[in-house]
Write a protein that holds these residues in place. Structure first.
Motif, PDB file in Angstrom:
ATOM      1  N   ARG A 274     -61.240 -12.316 -13.801  1.00 30.97           N
ATOM      2  CA  ARG A 274     -61.629 -11.584 -12.605  1.00 30.97           C
ATOM      3  C   ARG A 274     -62.955 -10.855 -12.832  1.00 30.97           C
ATOM      4  O   ARG A 274     -63.838 -10.864 -11.968  1.00 30.97           O
ATOM      5  CB  ARG A 274     -60.521 -10.579 -12.251  1.00 30.97           C
ATOM      6  N   GLU A 275     -63.103 -10.256 -14.030  1.00 31.25           N
ATOM      7  CA  GLU A 275     -64.354  -9.580 -14.363  1.00 31.25           C
ATOM      8  C   GLU A 275     -65.511 -10.570 -14.381  1.00 31.25           C
ATOM      9  O   GLU A 275     -66.624 -10.259 -13.927  1.00 31.25           O
ATOM     10  CB  GLU A 275     -64.238  -8.906 -15.725  1.00 31.25           C
ATOM     11  N   ALA A 276     -65.258 -11.759 -14.927  1.00 34.45           N
ATOM     12  CA  ALA A 276     -66.310 -12.771 -15.012  1.00 34.45           C
ATOM     13  C   ALA A 276     -66.773 -13.184 -13.618  1.00 34.45           C
ATOM     14  O   ALA A 276     -67.973 -13.322 -13.368  1.00 34.45           O
ATOM     15  CB  ALA A 276     -65.803 -13.992 -15.782  1.00 34.45           C
ATOM     16  N   LEU A 277     -65.830 -13.374 -12.717  1.00 32.83           N
ATOM     17  CA  LEU A 277     -66.188 -13.765 -11.350  1.00 32.83           C
ATOM     18  C   LEU A 277     -66.948 -12.656 -10.635  1.00 32.83           C
ATOM     19  O   LEU A 277     -67.896 -12.911  -9.889  1.00 32.83           O
ATOM     20  CB  LEU A 277     -64.920 -14.121 -10.570  1.00 32.83           C
ATOM     21  N   GLU A 278     -66.542 -11.403 -10.872  1.00 35.63           N
ATOM     22  CA  GLU A 278     -67.201 -10.279 -10.221  1.00 35.63           C
ATOM     23  C   GLU A 278     -68.638 -10.109 -10.679  1.00 35.63           C
ATOM     24  O   GLU A 278     -69.485  -9.597  -9.939  1.00 35.63           O
ATOM     25  CB  GLU A 278     -66.416  -8.989 -10.484  1.00 35.63           C
ATOM     26  N   SER A 279     -68.927 -10.543 -11.913  1.00 35.14           N
ATOM     27  CA  SER A 279     -70.280 -10.393 -12.452  1.00 35.14           C
ATOM     28  C   SER A 279     -71.166 -11.601 -12.151  1.00 35.14           C
ATOM     29  O   SER A 279     -72.339 -11.630 -12.532  1.00 35.14           O
ATOM     30  CB  SER A 279     -70.222 -10.195 -13.975  1.00 35.14           C
ATOM     31  N   THR A 280     -70.598 -12.594 -11.472  1.00 32.98           N
ATOM     32  CA  THR A 280     -71.329 -13.823 -11.167  1.00 32.98           C
ATOM     33  C   THR A 280     -71.959 -13.750  -9.784  1.00 32.98           C
ATOM     34  O   THR A 280     -71.341 -13.247  -8.839  1.00 32.98           O
ATOM     35  CB  THR A 280     -70.374 -15.041 -11.231  1.00 32.98           C
ATOM     36  N   GLU A 281     -73.172 -14.228  -9.682  1.00 35.03           N
ATOM     37  CA  GLU A 281     -73.843 -14.256  -8.382  1.00 35.03           C
ATOM     38  C   GLU A 281     -73.055 -15.125  -7.402  1.00 35.03           C
ATOM     39  O   GLU A 281     -72.507 -16.164  -7.791  1.00 35.03           O
ATOM     40  CB  GLU A 281     -75.258 -14.825  -8.522  1.00 35.03           C
ATOM     41  N   PRO A 282     -72.960 -14.717  -6.142  1.00 32.58           N
ATOM     42  CA  PRO A 282     -72.214 -15.502  -5.147  1.00 32.58           C
ATOM     43  C   PRO A 282     -72.669 -16.962  -5.118  1.00 32.58           C
ATOM     44  O   PRO A 282     -73.860 -17.242  -5.085  1.00 32.58           O
ATOM     45  CB  PRO A 282     -72.551 -14.792  -3.825  1.00 32.58           C
TER      46      PRO A 282
ATOM     47  N   HIS B 228     -69.296 -26.450 -18.406  1.00 32.72           N
ATOM     48  CA  HIS B 228     -69.554 -25.254 -19.217  1.00 32.72           C
ATOM     49  C   HIS B 228     -70.909 -24.630 -18.874  1.00 32.72           C
ATOM     50  O   HIS B 228     -71.132 -23.445 -19.114  1.00 32.72           O
ATOM     51  CB  HIS B 228     -69.512 -25.603 -20.706  1.00 32.72           C
ATOM     52  N   LEU B 229     -71.800 -25.437 -18.285  1.00 33.00           N
ATOM     53  CA  LEU B 229     -73.130 -24.930 -17.939  1.00 33.00           C
ATOM     54  C   LEU B 229     -73.091 -23.969 -16.754  1.00 33.00           C
ATOM     55  O   LEU B 229     -73.996 -23.135 -16.588  1.00 33.00           O
ATOM     56  CB  LEU B 229     -74.071 -26.098 -17.631  1.00 33.00           C
ATOM     57  N   ILE B 230     -72.051 -24.074 -15.914  1.00 31.97           N
ATOM     58  CA  ILE B 230     -71.951 -23.208 -14.742  1.00 31.97           C
ATOM     59  C   ILE B 230     -70.651 -22.416 -14.714  1.00 31.97           C
ATOM     60  O   ILE B 230     -70.410 -21.658 -13.765  1.00 31.97           O
ATOM     61  CB  ILE B 230     -72.069 -24.022 -13.435  1.00 31.97           C
ATOM     62  N   ASP B 231     -69.819 -22.568 -15.722  1.00 31.93           N
ATOM     63  CA  ASP B 231     -68.526 -21.883 -15.783  1.00 31.93           C
ATOM     64  C   ASP B 231     -68.747 -20.372 -15.873  1.00 31.93           C
ATOM     65  O   ASP B 231     -69.341 -19.879 -16.832  1.00 31.93           O
ATOM     66  CB  ASP B 231     -67.750 -22.380 -17.007  1.00 31.93           C
ATOM     67  N   PRO B 232     -68.278 -19.584 -14.886  1.00 26.93           N
ATOM     68  CA  PRO B 232     -68.465 -18.134 -14.919  1.00 26.93           C
ATOM     69  C   PRO B 232     -67.887 -17.485 -16.168  1.00 26.93           C
ATOM     70  O   PRO B 232     -68.431 -16.490 -16.661  1.00 26.93           O
ATOM     71  CB  PRO B 232     -67.719 -17.659 -13.656  1.00 26.93           C
ATOM     72  N   VAL B 233     -66.781 -18.029 -16.688  1.00 26.34           N
ATOM     73  CA  VAL B 233     -66.159 -17.453 -17.884  1.00 26.34           C
ATOM     74  C   VAL B 233     -67.074 -17.622 -19.097  1.00 26.34           C
ATOM     75  O   VAL B 233     -67.298 -16.672 -19.862  1.00 26.34           O
ATOM     76  CB  VAL B 233     -64.784 -18.111 -18.149  1.00 26.34           C
ATOM     77  N   ILE B 234     -67.617 -18.812 -19.284  1.00 23.27           N
ATOM     78  CA  ILE B 234     -68.505 -19.064 -20.426  1.00 23.27           C
ATOM     79  C   ILE B 234     -69.803 -18.279 -20.272  1.00 23.27           C
ATOM     80  O   ILE B 234     -70.286 -17.654 -21.224  1.00 23.27           O
ATOM     81  CB  ILE B 234     -68.804 -20.569 -20.558  1.00 23.27           C
ATOM     82  N   ASN B 235     -70.372 -18.287 -19.081  1.00 27.71           N
ATOM     83  CA  ASN B 235     -71.627 -17.559 -18.847  1.00 27.71           C
ATOM     84  C   ASN B 235     -71.462 -16.061 -19.077  1.00 27.71           C
ATOM     85  O   ASN B 235     -72.347 -15.402 -19.628  1.00 27.71           O
ATOM     86  CB  ASN B 235     -72.140 -17.823 -17.433  1.00 27.71           C
ATOM     87  N   HIS B 236     -70.316 -15.511 -18.660  1.00 32.82           N
ATOM     88  CA  HIS B 236     -70.053 -14.087 -18.873  1.00 32.82           C
ATOM     89  C   HIS B 236     -69.845 -13.805 -20.365  1.00 32.82           C
ATOM     90  O   HIS B 236     -70.351 -12.811 -20.896  1.00 32.82           O
ATOM     91  CB  HIS B 236     -68.824 -13.656 -18.074  1.00 32.82           C
ATOM     92  N   GLY B 237     -69.103 -14.685 -21.030  1.00 27.68           N
ATOM     93  CA  GLY B 237     -68.849 -14.503 -22.457  1.00 27.68           C
ATOM     94  C   GLY B 237     -70.113 -14.556 -23.284  1.00 27.68           C
ATOM     95  O   GLY B 237     -70.237 -13.847 -24.300  1.00 27.68           O
TER      96      GLY B 237
END
Length: 242
Positions: free
Chosen positions: A90-98, A71-80
């Motif tokens: 898909r939106e969460a992944l797009e907003s995450t740094e590569p 959960h500390l690195i999960d793009p979905v949780i971090n975006h939420g």
């Protein structure tokens, strides 16, 4: 035909009594999601404690997710944590740094958990909750269906979360947190301090001494795990506690 996945008679491996009760309550509340793979995630934004997860995802994936603190690195949780509106993964992944959190999705794909939609909320108790619904069947109209049902699912999530927080204290939901939730008095004083009131003004408002105000603010500082009142104010505001 949609497969019935909500079986109240089945207790998952290593599932505690409280987890079992919460899962049953969740599935009664969300009967309209029959056939969907879901994960209800709730955590305290200001306390360093493990989240509570109610889910019917495959047990091996849930065990791996919890054990590795994904959960500390999960793009979905971090975006939420940074937004209010529902969103697709898909939106969460797009907003995450590569490179940040991609490992989580790489591993989850093995369990058909790579595409979905998440509804989230941030409450006045400093809790963040997210309901993720997985597109296990790879339906092409999945996102549109979720958008069409946004109001229904979001309101159901709010009702369930309200019942949850009304029925259980933070120490019951997060046993390892101990007595770290802010009391009504601490919240009241913190809110005035956040508004820029001096300790003497807060003391007058609450009809208590300045020394007592300082005592309560000291507790707030300790509970928010910061070094001083200024940091406590910043953290409380940034986390949405006040």
């Amino acid at each position: 035909m949609i497969t019935q996945l909500f079986d109240h008679r089945v207790v998952a491996k290593d599932e505690s009594e409280l987890d079992y009760r919460l899962r049953r309550a969740f599935e009664r509340c969300f009967e309209s999601l029959n056939g969907c793979h879901y994960a209800y995630f709730v955590m305290h934004k200001s306390l360093q404690v493990k989240p509570r997860i109610i889910s019917n995802y495959p047990e091996p994936w849930l065990e791996a997710y919890k054990a590795a603190d994904f959960h500390l690195i999960d793009p979905v949780i971090n975006h939420g944590m940074k937004c209010i509106a529902p969103f697709s993964w898909r939106e969460a992944l797009e907003s995450t740094e590569p490179g940040q959190g991609n490992d989580v999705f790489t591993l989850s794909e093995k369990y058909q958990i790579s595409k979905g939609f998440t509804f989230n909320l941030h409450d006045s108790n400093g809790l963040f909750a997210a309901l993720s619904i997985c597109n296990t069947e790879h339906r092409v109209d999945f996102e549109q269906v979720m958008m069409n049902r946004t109001a229904e699912i979001q309101m159901t999530l709010i009702r369930f979360h309200n019942n949850l927080t009304a029925s259980f204290t933070p120490s019951e939901l997060f046993p390892e947190s101990g007595d770290t939730s802010l009391s009504d008095k601490e919240m009241g004083i913190l809110k005035w301090v956040v508004m820029g009131k001096a300790y003497s003004e807060v003391a007058a408002i609450h009809a208590i001494s300045v020394r007592t105000v300082k005592f309560h603010m000291s507790n707030v500082v300790n509970k928010l795990q910061v070094s001083n009142a200024k940091q406590a104010v910043y953290k409380a505001v940034s986390l949405g506690i006040v």
